[in-house]
Design an enzyme around this catalytic site. Structure first.
Site, PDB file in Angstrom:
ATOM      1  CG  ASP A 120      -1.987   1.466   0.738  1.00 31.76           C
ATOM      2  OD1 ASP A 120      -2.396   1.608  -0.344  1.00 31.76           O
ATOM      3  OD2 ASP A 120      -2.851   1.378   1.847  1.00 31.76           O
ATOM      4  CD  GLU A 176      -0.828   4.992  -4.941  1.00 37.72           C
ATOM      5  OE1 GLU A 176      -0.878   4.054  -3.619  1.00 37.72           O
ATOM      6  OE2 GLU A 176      -1.184   6.206  -5.094  1.00 37.72           O
ATOM      7  CG  ASP A 220      -5.477  -1.486  -0.400  1.00 36.06           C
ATOM      8  OD1 ASP A 220      -6.308  -0.991  -1.432  1.00 36.06           O
ATOM      9  OD2 ASP A 220      -5.896  -1.085   0.757  1.00 36.06           O
ATOM     10  CG  HIS A 273      -3.467   1.909   5.497  1.00 32.92           C
ATOM     11  ND1 HIS A 273      -3.136   2.832   4.765  1.00 32.92           N
ATOM     12  CD2 HIS A 273      -3.908   2.593   6.850  1.00 32.92           C
ATOM     13  CE1 HIS A 273      -3.906   3.810   5.507  1.00 32.92           C
ATOM     14  NE2 HIS A 273      -4.219   3.422   6.678  1.00 32.92           N
TER      15      HIS A 273
END
Length: 718
Positions: free
Chosen positions: A488, A526, A558, A693
């Site tokens: 993530d 990203e 993710d 995350h």
């Protein structure tokens, strides 16, 4: 040029453009290279266009055109666009106790799915504050006059405000302290007027001249591959006329605020469906809106689509001493956890606890309860070294850590009298970067609730055991020599929105112990460019622990939207597979890469009888009809919710050479949602994704640099 077919009449073929004009062609649409059209616009002018005919598309391949029509319908219904979605400003729900109001709205999109062309429709809510930016500035001026401007900049820059005179939203990019509403600007006609005169003439608003101006800088936007520059470089806004949107961090932490808002925003499945039906009825009953759709041959169905889903098996949870129990239909086992030993524990013999003198009573209660609950877990805990701080200053705390932390210390526990981000960040940075040791921060307020103290301390010690390298529970993993990876990203706002990539992978066959790494990348990037380094380190660690290499690697990715799926499929998969040659020319494990999307608007309801709708139970899978036509994907409801409407998670299999049947891929994803050690129940995404995350968020919010690799084989970031 975007156009739509209106129909044929004798030898006339009509085409309507999106600006409202109509093209008339004297013959039917031929299969020729070019056709000459003449058009008569509303202003009476005639022009000629050369249109190249390529092919005639079926209706299900034109969702982008239908979405433009849908946005036009929203404007006809006098809906106000805030961000990406549309809201109704005429029917707000007021929350006067907290100076808030809630606008009801809708999320809508027409997309092509496996079962055809569907309208995805969901209810939404936008929280607005009834106080203006000027109100907030006045309050800050009274509370902190010495640092007034700095506090205003900190609280305002990047925020979204709403101007109620035109119901438009703007992002605050700067503040002009040297300008005020009595200054002049030049209108489009070339006339020079003051801001006060302008707002009085156009909107009937009297504006105080003693306030700075807020600056919004419009950004260029892309339409059909072309970049459209904004008409003006800056837009000046009046604080008195700007209303703040969204919630502050303090509001989110306030239980009373969130409880009162939940009464308006958390709706049941039945209420949600009724809201959707009312929206469809409002379109069908509005002649102008209905005509817009009918001219393009569109009609909205008044009912939701009914599909058949499947229910995955309830998982069996394994604890220490081979104790086993069912996760139950709600997939939650907090009660069973309190009566079972953990799978593996780490004895805590050398540890510190730091606190100020006024929290002595709470610390004594904490340590007494620790001595009671840890034997039931199978964990041995000795008395800590107590460090009493002279004051609550951050410098004092860090100085005490430097004086007392040594290589023998297994854990640092700090009791905070109040919640302070600066102190928390300082503790985590020192213990995770400067002097690597697991740390646990506790608020003294959580230790004052005597009736809940046992439960609180038990959860704290579960977390401590995990941070030391222990294992809480497990589920049966059907694949041998399996490595599961979670990825993530988080954008670090404090350092130019650098991308922080969190990488987590299991290092044991049962997927109960985890290895982690961090990649720090360029602004707003990203995709993980350093992925190969992380995968290589993870495989080496896996071999170091198990003395064999993984044969199957499943990656849960993710934080990726639909627009980036092709790049992930080509770029990140290639990085992963490029690492394998480092472990031998004949080493090429089978891999599966699955994108996990949790921020979706699809909703799945369970129909109990002819009328009543409920949330589907944990383990519900839907893999047809509403899935993508050209992709291998499925929806999974993994968690049980007690209020509101449950949100499924969307799994998209981008790359797969393991070759598991769909039902086994779905079952593996569901198993992974049982292994998040911060909650004795299932979570919305696979545990390695949530671990990744948590790690990336910690680095982006608190550390701003990579943690020490000495902690990488433990879940130190929980």
């Amino acid at each position: 040029m975007r156009c739509g077919l209106l129909g044929e009449h004798k030898d006339i073929f009509n085409i309507r453009l999106f600006d409202g004009s109509i093209l008339y062609m004297p013959t039917k649409l031929p299969n020729e290279e070019t056709v000459l059209f003449s058009t008569r616009k509303t202003d009476g002018k005639k022009i000629k266009l050369i249109v190249k005919f390529t092919k005639q598309l079926p209706s299900e391949q034109c969702p982008h055109l239908y979405n433009i029509l849908l946005r036009r319908v929203m404007h006809i219904l006098q809906m106000c666009q805030v961000g990406r979605y549309y809201y109704n400003p005429s029917t707000p729900s007021n929350v006067p106790a907290h100076k808030l109001e809630v606008w009801p709205g809708y999320i809508s999109a027409i997309k092509e799915h496996e079962g055809g062309l569907f309208l995805m429709l969901d209810s939404s809510h936008r929280v607005l504050r009834t106080e203006t930016v000027l109100d907030m500035m006045s309050k800050l001026a009274q509370e902190k006059p010495s640092s007034f401007q700095d506090d205003v900049i900190k609280n305002l820059l990047g925020c979204i405000v709403l101007t109620r005179y035109n119901n438009k939203t703007y992002r605050i990019d700067d503040i002009e302290w040297d300008k005020n509403p009595s200054d002049t600007f030049e209108t489009s006609s070339g006339k020079s007027v003051t801001f006060q005169e302008y707002y009085w003439t156009h909107y009937g608003k009297k504006v105080d001249g003693n306030q700075p101006l807020l600056i919004h800088r419009p950004k260029a936007r892309k339409v059909g591959g072309a970049t459209i520059q904004p008409r003006t470089e800056v837009i000046c806004l009046i604080p008195e006329l700007c209303y703040l949107t969204g919630l502050t961090d303090d509001m989110r932490k306030n239980y009373s605020v969130m409880k009162d808002l939940a009464a308006h925003t958390r709706v049941t499945p039945t209420q949600r469906l009724e809201t959707m039906k009312k929206f469809i009825d409002s379109i069908n009953k509005n002649d102008t809106a209905r005509t817009q759709l009918e001219e393009w041959g569109l009609m909205l169905d008044t009912s939701a689509i009914a599909v058949d889903g499947r229910q995955l098996n309830i998982e069996t949870i394994t604890m220490g001493s081979n104790a086993k129990f069912s996760a139950g239909p709600r997939a939650e086992w907090s009660r069973e956890m309190s009566n079972c030993q953990l799978i593996s524990t780490v004895d805590l013999n050398h540890w510190l606890i730091l606190y100020i003198q006024r929290n002595l009573s709470e610390v004594n209660s904490l340590l007494l309860e620790v001595s009671r609950v840890t034997p039931l877990m199978g964990m041995s805990v000795q008395q800590p070294i107590r460090v009493v701080l002279n004051d609550d200053k951050t410098d004092t705390l860090i100085r005490s850590l430097r004086q007392n932390v040594n290589p023998k210390i297994q854990l640092v526990m700090v009791v905070f009298p109040t919640s302070r981000d600066d102190k928390y960040n300082a503790v985590k940075k020192y213990t995770f970067v400067d002097c690597p040791v697991p740390s646990q921060v506790i608020l003294s307020n959580t230790l004052r609730k005597k009736d809940k103290l046992k439960s609180v301390v038990q959860k704290i010690m579960f977390q401590v055991n995990v941070k030391l390298g222990g294992v809480l529970w497990a589920v049966k993993i059907p694949l041998e020599r399996l490595m599961v990876i979670g990825i993530d990203t988080f954008h670090d706002a404090a350092h130019g929105r650098r991308s922080i990539g969190g990488f987590v992978s299991n290092i044991d066959p049962d997927c109960t112990r985890w290895f982690s790494r961090v990649c720090i990348q360029m602004k707003s990037e990203e995709l993980l460019s350093g992925l190969s380094v992380c995968v290589t380190a993870a495989i080496r660690k896996y071999y170091e622990v198990n003395h064999f290499l993984p044969e199957k690697i499943v990656v849960y990715r993710d934080g990726v939207g639909d627009g980036q799926l092709p790049m992930v499929s080509d770029y990140e998969v290639q990085q992963i597979e490029s690492c394998f040659a480092k472990f031998g020319a004949d080493y090429f494990p089978k891999t599966t890469v699955i994108v996990v999307q949790k921020r979706i608007n699809t909703r799945i309801f369970l129909r109990e009888n002819d009328r009543k709708l409920e949330n589907p139970p944990s383990g519900t899978v839907l893999d047809h009809t509403v899935t993508k036509r050209d992709m291998y994907d499925f929806f999974l409801v993994s968690q049980h919710v007690r209020q509101g409407t449950v949100s499924p998670t969307h799994y998209i299999v981008l790359h797969d050479n393991i070759g598991l049947p769909p039902e086994r891929n779905q079952a593996l994803a569901y198993k992974m949602t049982h292994l998040y050690y911060n909650w004795p129940g299932t979570v919305r995404v696979p545990a390695p994704c949530l671990y990744a995350h948590k790690l990336s968020y910690l680095v982006g919010q608190s550390l701003h640099k990579a943690p020490s690799e000495e902690l990488c084989d433990r879940l130190f970031f929980l």
